[in-house]
Design an enzyme around this catalytic site. Structure first.
Site, PDB file in Angstrom:
ATOM      1  N   LYS A  68       0.828  -1.222   0.000  1.00  0.00           N
ATOM      2  CA  LYS A  68       0.000   0.000   0.000  1.00  0.00           C
ATOM      3  C   LYS A  68       0.860   1.269   0.000  1.00  0.00           C
ATOM      4  O   LYS A  68       0.474   2.289  -0.558  1.00  0.00           O
ATOM      5  CB  LYS A  68      -0.936  -0.001   1.216  1.00  0.00           C
ATOM      6  CG  LYS A  68      -2.052  -1.041   1.094  1.00  0.00           C
ATOM      7  CD  LYS A  68      -2.794  -1.255   2.398  1.00  0.00           C
ATOM      8  CE  LYS A  68      -3.933  -2.253   2.176  1.00  0.00           C
ATOM      9  NZ  LYS A  68      -4.446  -2.843   3.402  1.00  0.00           N
ATOM     10  N   TYR A 193      -5.183  -5.280  -7.466  1.00  0.00           N
ATOM     11  CA  TYR A 193      -4.892  -5.185  -6.025  1.00  0.00           C
ATOM     12  C   TYR A 193      -4.368  -6.511  -5.461  1.00  0.00           C
ATOM     13  O   TYR A 193      -3.403  -6.537  -4.697  1.00  0.00           O
ATOM     14  CB  TYR A 193      -6.153  -4.741  -5.284  1.00  0.00           C
ATOM     15  CG  TYR A 193      -6.015  -4.736  -3.776  1.00  0.00           C
ATOM     16  CD1 TYR A 193      -5.350  -3.706  -3.109  1.00  0.00           C
ATOM     17  CD2 TYR A 193      -6.546  -5.775  -3.005  1.00  0.00           C
ATOM     18  CE1 TYR A 193      -5.218  -3.712  -1.722  1.00  0.00           C
ATOM     19  CE2 TYR A 193      -6.419  -5.787  -1.623  1.00  0.00           C
ATOM     20  CZ  TYR A 193      -5.760  -4.754  -0.988  1.00  0.00           C
ATOM     21  OH  TYR A 193      -5.623  -4.776   0.386  1.00  0.00           O
ATOM     22  N   VAL A 263      -0.185  -8.860   6.259  1.00  0.00           N
ATOM     23  CA  VAL A 263      -0.650 -10.097   6.912  1.00  0.00           C
ATOM     24  C   VAL A 263       0.201 -11.330   6.581  1.00  0.00           C
ATOM     25  O   VAL A 263       0.003 -12.381   7.178  1.00  0.00           O
ATOM     26  CB  VAL A 263      -2.124 -10.451   6.603  1.00  0.00           C
ATOM     27  CG1 VAL A 263      -3.083  -9.557   7.328  1.00  0.00           C
ATOM     28  CG2 VAL A 263      -2.383 -10.474   5.128  1.00  0.00           C
TER      29      VAL A 263
END
Ligand code: GLN
Length: 309
Positions: A68, A193, A263
């Protein structure tokens, strides 16, 4: 790259490793569940091009939310902050990274910041290109330039695994589309994404990318200004205020450096004007941050006085 294994860092990695048992590997993206929970590796990349490491730093992992920061830098460079911040805010949320609630209750349809999924999806929808393949290639090349490593690739298995299961991310895109904040095609943006999140590298590369931000956008190996200083500054500020999800406040108090987690168990951190840090430890705490990675950063920050505050 002038890299060597470092005893002091090895000692801290061994210490931090003790907490891996208390964490859990992410399983909501099925392919991530295969990582081994007791892994921990770390690299520190200095502005002069030297680097130190400990643990199995050759192990490759996907960036997930760390991406990001990189997509944000690219989109800010292409569109400028004024345009980007019309569609995404600058405030921390205090909610988990994939929370949808503030899209309804706070300034409807406009995500609070680019480090949560909703905001990152808007940022990804602004990546330049004529097709989704073109856009992901453009981002991937930017990441390769940041790492000065042309071999960086996308893990197809992880991106496909997430693409098939990303229903909440799709929901957020549709919600924001209603308010014309999100202007892309939902399936195309989810495709880009999930591939962006599946960009894979090892902790040495991640530390090197961290060092580019530490050096205010200048590459330690090539000497080139890859990211303009003002945009590197914006990215680092988001790392401080929102980089560790809804644990960013506690992280700022305990550790006090710009950092972004994912994550997969990766953390990219940096000490301004000094070095970048790349960590991989897939066992996560309840907020979704690498449990041993955080412990390691606590030890490093306390021992080397890293807090910027
Ligand atoms: N690909 C992940 C998602 O969108 C990234 C989240 C994360 O690393 N926190 O859910």
């Amino acid at each position: 790259m002038n890299c060597r294994c470092n005893e002091e860092l090895e000692y801290f990695v061994k210490e931090a490793k003790k907490v891996t048992k208390k964490g859990k590997v992410a399983s909501y993206i099925p392919a991530l569940a295969e990582a081994s929970g007791d892994d921990l590796s770390a690299a520190v990349y200095y502005g002069d091009g030297t680097c130190l490491y400990a643990g199995d730093v050759k192990k490759v992992f996907t960036l997930q939310s760390i991406s990001k920061v990189l997509s944000l830098a690219l989109v800010l460079m292409d569109h400028g902050p004024n345009k980007v911040f019309q569609y995404v805010g600058k405030e921390p949320t205090g909610d988990p990274f994939n929370s949808i609630i503030k899209l309804e209750t706070d300034n409807p349809g406009k995500p609070l910041n680019p480090m949560i999924n909703a905001g990152a999806l808007v940022v990804t929808s602004m990546i330049k290109g004529t097709s989704s393949a073109d856009k992901i290639e453009y981002l991937l090349n930017f990441v390769r330039t940041l790492a000065n490593d042309q071999s960086i690739s996308i893990c197809q298995r992880v991106s496909e695994s997430e693409f098939e299961t990303s229903m909440i991310n799709r929901s957020m895109c549709y919600y924001m589309k209603e308010y014309e904040i999100f202007r892309g095609e939902v399936e195309e943006v989810i495709d880009i994404y999930t591939k962006q999140c599946a960009i894979q590298m090892n902790s040495l590369d991640l530390a090197k990318i961290g060092s580019v931000f530490a050096l205010n956008g200048k590459h330690p190996e090539t000497g080139k200004q890859i990211i303009p200083t003002d945009i590197a500054r914006i990215c680092k500020t988001f790392m401080v205020t929102c980089g560790m999800y809804n644990a960013s406040g506690e992280f700022a108090i305990k550790i006090g450096i710009p950092a972004k987690s994912g994550v997969s168990g990766g953390i990219m951190g940096l000490s301004p004007n000094q070095f970048g840090i790349g960590i991989f430890g897939p066992a996560l705490n309840e907020k979704g941050n690498s449990i041993a990675g955080i412990r390691l950063l606590e030890l490093l920050s306390a021992n080397y006085n890293l807090s910027i505050f």
